[in-house]
Design a protein around this motif. Structure first.
Motif, PDB file in Angstrom:
ATOM      1  N   TYR A 197       0.825  -1.015   0.039  1.00  0.00           N
ATOM      2  CA  TYR A 197      -0.086   0.005   0.013  1.00  0.00           C
ATOM      3  C   TYR A 197       0.926   1.359   0.058  1.00  0.00           C
ATOM      4  O   TYR A 197       1.932   1.286   0.866  1.00  0.00           O
ATOM      5  CB  TYR A 197      -0.779   0.065   1.250  1.00  0.00           C
ATOM      6  CG  TYR A 197      -1.911  -1.085   1.386  1.00  0.00           C
ATOM      7  CD1 TYR A 197      -3.104  -1.088   0.549  1.00  0.00           C
ATOM      8  CD2 TYR A 197      -1.595  -2.193   2.147  1.00  0.00           C
ATOM      9  CE1 TYR A 197      -3.934  -1.960   0.852  1.00  0.00           C
ATOM     10  CE2 TYR A 197      -2.692  -3.193   2.480  1.00  0.00           C
ATOM     11  CZ  TYR A 197      -3.888  -2.957   1.563  1.00  0.00           C
ATOM     12  OH  TYR A 197      -4.704  -3.927   1.738  1.00  0.00           O
ATOM     13  N   ALA A 235       0.477   5.052   0.914  1.00  0.00           N
ATOM     14  CA  ALA A 235      -0.291   6.035   1.723  1.00  0.00           C
ATOM     15  C   ALA A 235       0.371   6.794   2.457  1.00  0.00           C
ATOM     16  O   ALA A 235       1.333   6.836   2.991  1.00  0.00           O
ATOM     17  CB  ALA A 235      -1.099   5.075   2.987  1.00  0.00           C
ATOM     18  N   VAL A 275       3.716   0.561   2.937  1.00  0.00           N
ATOM     19  CA  VAL A 275       3.526  -0.806   3.545  1.00  0.00           C
ATOM     20  C   VAL A 275       3.557  -1.931   2.962  1.00  0.00           C
ATOM     21  O   VAL A 275       2.552  -2.145   1.943  1.00  0.00           O
ATOM     22  CB  VAL A 275       2.062  -0.563   4.478  1.00  0.00           C
ATOM     23  CG1 VAL A 275       2.017  -1.770   5.242  1.00  0.00           C
ATOM     24  CG2 VAL A 275       2.038   0.813   5.241  1.00  0.00           C
ATOM     25  N   ALA A 295       2.073  -5.034   2.948  1.00  0.00           N
ATOM     26  CA  ALA A 295       1.206  -5.750   3.832  1.00  0.00           C
ATOM     27  C   ALA A 295       1.113  -7.269   3.729  1.00  0.00           C
ATOM     28  O   ALA A 295       1.113  -8.022   4.651  1.00  0.00           O
ATOM     29  CB  ALA A 295      -0.282  -5.218   3.668  1.00  0.00           C
ATOM     30  N   GLU A 313      -1.876 -12.151  13.943  1.00  0.00           N
ATOM     31  CA  GLU A 313      -2.026 -10.599  14.859  1.00  0.00           C
ATOM     32  C   GLU A 313      -2.675  -9.717  13.737  1.00  0.00           C
ATOM     33  O   GLU A 313      -2.347  -9.889  12.559  1.00  0.00           O
ATOM     34  CB  GLU A 313      -1.066 -10.219  15.938  1.00  0.00           C
ATOM     35  CG  GLU A 313       0.131  -9.984  15.238  1.00  0.00           C
ATOM     36  CD  GLU A 313       1.327  -9.983  16.021  1.00  0.00           C
ATOM     37  OE1 GLU A 313       1.481 -10.318  17.223  1.00  0.00           O
ATOM     38  OE2 GLU A 313       2.413  -9.726  15.375  1.00  0.00           O
ATOM     39  N   SER A 314      -3.390  -8.790  14.479  1.00  0.00           N
ATOM     40  CA  SER A 314      -3.717  -7.736  13.520  1.00  0.00           C
ATOM     41  C   SER A 314      -2.493  -7.046  12.930  1.00  0.00           C
ATOM     42  O   SER A 314      -1.194  -6.866  13.338  1.00  0.00           O
ATOM     43  CB  SER A 314      -4.296  -6.363  14.632  1.00  0.00           C
ATOM     44  OG  SER A 314      -4.856  -5.501  13.805  1.00  0.00           O
ATOM     45  N   GLY A 339      -1.814  -9.097   7.551  1.00  0.00           N
ATOM     46  CA  GLY A 339      -2.015  -9.185   6.348  1.00  0.00           C
ATOM     47  C   GLY A 339      -3.115 -10.083   5.957  1.00  0.00           C
ATOM     48  O   GLY A 339      -3.112 -10.315   4.635  1.00  0.00           O
ATOM     49  N   LYS A 340      -4.008 -10.374   6.753  1.00  0.00           N
ATOM     50  CA  LYS A 340      -5.024 -11.458   6.348  1.00  0.00           C
ATOM     51  C   LYS A 340      -5.957 -10.808   5.410  1.00  0.00           C
ATOM     52  O   LYS A 340      -6.250 -11.665   4.349  1.00  0.00           O
ATOM     53  CB  LYS A 340      -5.799 -11.800   7.762  1.00  0.00           C
ATOM     54  CG  LYS A 340      -4.735 -12.501   8.754  1.00  0.00           C
ATOM     55  CD  LYS A 340      -5.547 -12.935  10.164  1.00  0.00           C
ATOM     56  CE  LYS A 340      -6.301 -11.646  10.924  1.00  0.00           C
ATOM     57  NZ  LYS A 340      -5.272 -10.779  11.442  1.00  0.00           N
ATOM     58  N   PRO A 377      -7.875  -2.188  -2.797  1.00  0.00           N
ATOM     59  CA  PRO A 377      -8.135  -0.691  -3.022  1.00  0.00           C
ATOM     60  C   PRO A 377      -6.954  -0.019  -4.156  1.00  0.00           C
ATOM     61  O   PRO A 377      -6.101  -0.555  -4.179  1.00  0.00           O
ATOM     62  CB  PRO A 377      -8.106  -0.086  -1.712  1.00  0.00           C
ATOM     63  CG  PRO A 377      -7.210  -0.796  -0.816  1.00  0.00           C
ATOM     64  CD  PRO A 377      -7.553  -2.426  -1.375  1.00  0.00           C
ATOM     65  N   LEU A 434       6.610  -3.166   8.539  1.00  0.00           N
ATOM     66  CA  LEU A 434       6.316  -3.566   7.122  1.00  0.00           C
ATOM     67  C   LEU A 434       6.830  -2.898   5.990  1.00  0.00           C
ATOM     68  O   LEU A 434       6.174  -2.588   5.160  1.00  0.00           O
ATOM     69  CB  LEU A 434       4.876  -4.039   7.075  1.00  0.00           C
ATOM     70  CG  LEU A 434       4.014  -4.652   8.096  1.00  0.00           C
ATOM     71  CD1 LEU A 434       2.689  -4.653   8.093  1.00  0.00           C
ATOM     72  CD2 LEU A 434       4.605  -6.166   8.079  1.00  0.00           C
TER      73      LEU A 434
END
Ligand code: ATP
Ligand code: MG
Length: 327
Positions: A14, A16, A21, A23, A42-43, A46-47, A59, A272
């Protein structure tokens, strides 16, 4: 391989706010027809990004690179927009965390459902789609607007819409995270029941390892944008081969070894930026050696599973077995 879904070396960045990033950082995953596979991590691991890439739904600003993503043999990154829409309409279903957000607030449910039911179908056919997701009083639901439904009901409608065309694969991204605790299990039971009834493959994205290993035949553990271990849930839990899998298991009451202390995974999530040369888990890993910080791990075959760890072979049996919580 004639898998239903094949993801090979997927990289998604990404851009931004001037930054980048990474991901997903070289993720591999295969899902066989009709299989239930859970991706845990974990949060930020990249899921969701991987899930979106499966449907060509990333996106704008996200750049998938160097990837092979095939669904039913069709190469997702190479499809024209119309072909991609057709693939999603006929072979893929998506369910996201926010049920109300996935429905159109300006349209009654009946009208929205009619748009996705391939046979158009009369009122009886529409009712059947809602009955399949165990919605009581389907007549009333068909006449309702999304805001008139509870979160659990709205998610059942969203699942009915995702399943209307009997897709080959349902990608469910934390489908019950926004729901009240009491209805979570009911909705999850229902998702797995209809997937089994229709032979639909299920890719469940979740940070809840105990739930995933209880419900999915296979588990894929993601860390820092890569699938670090994948295999049959019971085998992975009985004998986790990647140190992160073992640490993640010890962090939850549902999977920690009997009598063991619940410990959070120590340290911080990885940066990341794609710049670290070694294993992204090395800074948090109890078993890390110099090589781990210098060289990126390649998949090692351990106990029939592909594991991204330099030390996976030596560490067999080193991690205490974890418990597979009874259903
Ligand atoms: P969670 O458990 O919180 O849902 P996840 O495993 O699904 O996390 P992703 O949502 O795929 O992880 O995010 C991976 C990384 O990409 C995170 O660092 C996140 O901040 C970043 N990211 C995700 N979506 C975007 C976006 N649209 N624009 C920029 N960065 C993004
Ligand atoms: Mg997510």
């Amino acid at each position: 391989m004639t898998e239903l879904l094949n993801v090979r070396d997927l990289v998604v960045e990404y851009t931004a706010g001037g930054g980048r990033v990474r991901a997903v950082d070289g993720a591999d995953l295969a899902v066989a027809a009709g299989a239930t596979v859970g991706i845990v991590g974990e949060s930020g691991s990249g899921k969701s990004t991987l899930g979106l890439a499966v449907g060509g739904l990333l996106p704008r600003g996200a750049v998938p690179a160097g990837a092979e993503v095939t669904v039913d043999g069709l190469a997702v990154p190479l499809l024209a927009p119309a072909e991609l829409r057709r693939l999603r309409r006929e072979r893929l279903g998506f369910v996201f965390q926010d049920p109300v957000g996935s429905l159109d607030p300006t349209m009654r449910i009946g009208r929205q459902l009619r748009l996705v039911v391939p046979d158009a179908g009369g009122p009886a056919a529409l009712r059947r789609h809602l009955e399949r997701v165990r919605l009581p009083d389907p007549e009333r639901v068909l006449r309702s607007y999304p805001h008139e439904l509870s979160g659990g009901m709205a998610q059942r409608v969203a699942i009915a819409m995702a399943m209307a065309a009997e897709p080959r694969l349902l990608v469910a991204d934390e489908p019950t995270a926004a729901l009240d605790r009491q209805v979570r299990d009911q909705v999850m039971d229902m998702v797995f029941a209809i997937a089994a009834e229709t032979g639909t493959g299920l890719l469940l994205l979740s940070h809840d390892l105990p739930e995933v290993v209880r419900r999915c035949a296979r588990v894929a553990v993601m860390y820092g944008g890569r699938v670090v271990e994948e295999g049959p849930s019971a085998e992975v839990m009985a004998d986790p081969a990647h140190p992160y899998t073992a640490a993640l298991a010890r962090s939850a009451p549902g999977t920690a070894p009997p009598g063991a202390r619940i410990e959070p995974v120590r340290g911080r999530p990885p940066v990341l930026d794609g710049a670290a040369p070694g294993c992204s888990f090395a800074p948090r890993c109890a078993f890390s050696v110099v090589r781990c910080t210098e060289e990126r791990p390649r998949p090692v075959r351990v106990r029939g599973r592909d594991v991204l760890c330099h030390r996976a072979e030596e560490l067999v049996g080193a991690a205490p077995p974890v418990r597979l919580a009874p259903p």
